[in-house]
Every structure is written in C-alpha cells, then in structure tokens.
Scaffold this motif. Structure first.
Motif, PDB file in Angstrom:
ATOM      1  N   ARG A   1     -30.941 -43.184  43.379  1.00 43.21           N
ATOM      2  CA  ARG A   1     -32.023 -43.322  42.415  1.00 43.21           C
ATOM      3  C   ARG A   1     -32.067 -42.044  41.589  1.00 43.21           C
ATOM      4  NH1 ARG A   1     -36.551 -45.491  46.711  1.00 43.21           N
ATOM      5  NH2 ARG A   1     -35.973 -47.693  46.715  1.00 43.21           N
ATOM      6  N   ALA A   2     -31.705 -42.155  40.334  1.00 46.91           N
ATOM      7  CA  ALA A   2     -31.612 -40.980  39.468  1.00 46.91           C
ATOM      8  C   ALA A   2     -32.861 -40.818  38.620  1.00 46.91           C
ATOM      9  CB  ALA A   2     -30.380 -41.089  38.571  1.00 46.91           C
ATOM     10  N   THR A   3     -33.205 -39.566  38.365  1.00 49.97           N
ATOM     11  CA  THR A   3     -34.315 -39.233  37.469  1.00 49.97           C
ATOM     12  C   THR A   3     -33.835 -38.188  36.478  1.00 49.97           C
ATOM     13  OG1 THR A   3     -35.988 -39.657  39.177  1.00 49.97           O
ATOM     14  CG2 THR A   3     -36.654 -38.336  37.286  1.00 49.97           C
TER      15      THR A   3
ATOM     16  N   LEU B   1     -40.248 -45.172  36.589  1.00 55.41           N
ATOM     17  CA  LEU B   1     -41.363 -44.239  36.587  1.00 55.41           C
ATOM     18  C   LEU B   1     -41.092 -43.166  35.541  1.00 55.41           C
ATOM     19  CD1 LEU B   1     -41.799 -43.699  40.459  1.00 55.41           C
ATOM     20  CD2 LEU B   1     -43.312 -45.043  38.987  1.00 55.41           C
ATOM     21  N   GLY B   2     -42.110 -42.367  35.241  1.00 54.35           N
ATOM     22  CA  GLY B   2     -41.906 -41.238  34.347  1.00 54.35           C
ATOM     23  C   GLY B   2     -42.594 -41.401  33.007  1.00 54.35           C
ATOM     24  N   THR B   3     -42.344 -40.426  32.136  1.00 57.32           N
ATOM     25  CA  THR B   3     -42.892 -40.410  30.781  1.00 57.32           C
ATOM     26  C   THR B   3     -41.742 -40.238  29.803  1.00 57.32           C
ATOM     27  OG1 THR B   3     -44.890 -39.335  31.654  1.00 57.32           O
ATOM     28  CG2 THR B   3     -44.606 -39.338  29.261  1.00 57.32           C
TER      29      THR B   3
ATOM     30  N   SER C   1     -39.546 -37.458  31.199  1.00 60.80           N
ATOM     31  CA  SER C   1     -38.821 -37.843  32.409  1.00 60.80           C
ATOM     32  C   SER C   1     -38.639 -39.349  32.442  1.00 60.80           C
ATOM     33  CB  SER C   1     -39.548 -37.376  33.673  1.00 60.80           C
ATOM     34  OG  SER C   1     -40.792 -38.032  33.800  1.00 60.80           O
ATOM     35  N   CYS C   2     -37.643 -39.787  33.183  1.00 62.81           N
ATOM     36  CA  CYS C   2     -37.366 -41.213  33.341  1.00 62.81           C
ATOM     37  C   CYS C   2     -36.665 -41.438  34.663  1.00 62.81           C
ATOM     38  CB  CYS C   2     -36.496 -41.715  32.187  1.00 62.81           C
ATOM     39  SG  CYS C   2     -35.946 -43.434  32.368  1.00 62.81           S
ATOM     40  N   SER C   3     -37.307 -42.184  35.563  1.00 61.99           N
ATOM     41  CA  SER C   3     -36.709 -42.521  36.856  1.00 61.99           C
ATOM     42  C   SER C   3     -36.109 -43.916  36.780  1.00 61.99           C
ATOM     43  CB  SER C   3     -37.759 -42.457  37.967  1.00 61.99           C
ATOM     44  OG  SER C   3     -38.239 -41.142  38.132  1.00 61.99           O
ATOM     45  N   LEU C   4     -34.826 -44.008  37.080  1.00 67.03           N
ATOM     46  CA  LEU C   4     -34.131 -45.292  36.994  1.00 67.03           C
ATOM     47  C   LEU C   4     -34.288 -46.101  38.265  1.00 67.03           C
ATOM     48  CD1 LEU C   4     -30.792 -44.062  35.378  1.00 67.03           C
ATOM     49  CD2 LEU C   4     -32.823 -44.959  34.232  1.00 67.03           C
TER      50      LEU C   4
END
Length: 260
Positions: free
Chosen positions: A78-80, A115-117, A132-135
């Motif tokens: 799980r990458a962010t 998740l993220g902004t 940020s962006c969580s895939l």
C-alpha cells in the motif's frame, strides 16, 4: 508421563522455530538502508525521474510546470505519495493557488486515492502547501476489465491546477516522497502477472524503466502467509500427538492369570 514430555518438548521446539522465523523477517526489514536524495524531476511520463520507496526527492521548478517521478510498487503493498511545495514570497504573488498530485499506474491509468489530500488550495500568504495520496493495495493479478492497481511502475505528477496568470513562472521548490506498507497475506490473491507493468525499453524511457524494488519484482520471500501456514501445521501436529496420547491410555493391559 513419557508421552506428556514428548508433547511438551515438541511444542517448545516448534515455538522456537516460529520465533526464529519471524525474527529473521524483522531483521531483514531493519537492515534496509534509506537511499540517497534525488534532486530533480521529469517533465513528462517519458522523462519521469526514478524514485525508490522511502527516498526523498527535491526539485527546483517554475509555477505551472508539471513535475513527474516514477516509483515501483509490488504486489501486496500500500503506497502513499507525499508532496510539499515551498511557495514564492507572498509579496510576489497575486492570489491563492490550487495544487494537486495525481498517481498513474504502468498503463498510465489514473489511480484513485483511498486516503489523503490530493488537492489543496494555498492562500496568497501561505509559505507552503502539502499534499498526499494513499493508493489501494496493489494486487498480484486482476481481470482485464478491472482498474485494480497492479505491480509495476507508478507515476507521481505534481502541478498547479488553479493559478492567476500573473503568477505563472514564479520559482518554487518541490519535495516528494513515497512510502509503502505491507498489507499482509490476508490481501493476497491467487494468480500473478507474467510481467510487471513497466515502461518500454526505448531510449527515451530508460530513466523510468530503471525503477524496480530492491529485491526484484515479487522477489521478497517473506509473507505473513508463511507464518500462518507454519502455525497451522504446528497446531495440527500438536493436536495429532495430543489425540494419540489421550486415546492410547496410560496403563498397560492386565495380565491374565495362568491356569484359568
């Protein structure tokens, strides 16, 4: 009593083996070294700068530029992505600005943020803006019609999406980093791709194509499935030995008196 001692000794031995197995996995992860910082960014998919997981990147750019980095994500991860833009002096700006990060997979399909902004507006007097962006968890295999994230090269794109024309070209400093966690064996699926989704080997894509995990694609031997499989085998063996001890009985058969 002898059977009880055998069961106890077997349990201690297998427990020590399981502890050694998990300890080896933990020490292997602790031995990983943080790579050196990257000091540039590409301006397109073809020229995206290679970036490894946990590697920090910086780039000097102009407001309005598209900045690209390419990074590897393997099955089960799980990458962010994290990005920060150091904005120009407030006196040089004329209005607020909106910044955005987008993530694309090896087929250049835009991936949704779990998740993220990924989009944020910075006020005219703001010194910086962070995104940020969580895939979603990367799967080892998927149906052709699905848009599931698959192992391969991913692209981080950073740019401004809403800006007053008078502010175009002002200098900015961008910082980027990609982190990843292991989702564990519970997220594993049967099946795998023949090859990871990576850029072609053409001369104009060599920089991005060089990105791959430290131990190769799906090269890590450790998975929590090993632990659960080993634990299941140990429990099954203990149950078998315990059942045998209970059904066998503790005493010897009585001797029949002679002459009867």
């Amino acid at each position: 009593m002898r059977t009880t001692r055998v069961v106890r000794r077997f349990a201690v031995t297998t427990g020590a083996a399981l502890l050694a197995l998990t300890g080896a996995a933990g020490s292997a992860a602790a031995d990983d070294e943080t790579p050196e910082k990257v000091t540039e960014a590409g301006t397109s998919f073809r020229t995206a700068t290679a970036l490894r997981i946990d590697q920090e990147a910086t780039a000097e750019a102009s407001t309005g530029d598209y900045l690209y980095w390419a990074f590897p994500v393997d099955a089960g991860q799980r990458a962010t992505v994290h990005a920060t833009v150091k904005l120009p002096e407030a006196a040089a700006r004329h209005a607020a600005s909106t910044w955005q990060v987008d993530v694309y997979d090896g087929l250049r399909r835009r991936q949704a943020c779990r998740l993220g902004t990924p989009t944020k507006t910075a006020a005219q007097d703001a010194a910086s803006v962070s995104l940020s962006c969580s895939l979603r968890t990367v799967r080892s295999w998927s149906e052709q019609w699905a848009n599931d994230p698959l192992p391969g090269t991913y692209y981080l794109r950073l740019t401004v999406t809403d800006l007053k024309a008078d502010d175009l070209g002002l200098p900015v400093r961008a910082e980027a980093k990609v982190t990843a966690t292991d989702a564990g064996g519970a997220q594993a699926v049967d099946g795998s791709l023949g090859e990871p989704l990576v850029p072609g080997a053409g001369s104009d894509e060599r920089r991005a194509a060089a990105v791959e995990p430290e131990d190769g694609w799906s090269g890590g031997w450790w998975s929590s499935r090993w632990l659960w499989t080993a634990a299941g085998g140990v429990l099954a063996a203990l149950a078998g030995v315990g059942g045998y001890a209970l059904t066998r009985g503790s005493g010897r058969p009585a001797r029949v008196p002679q002459g009867m």
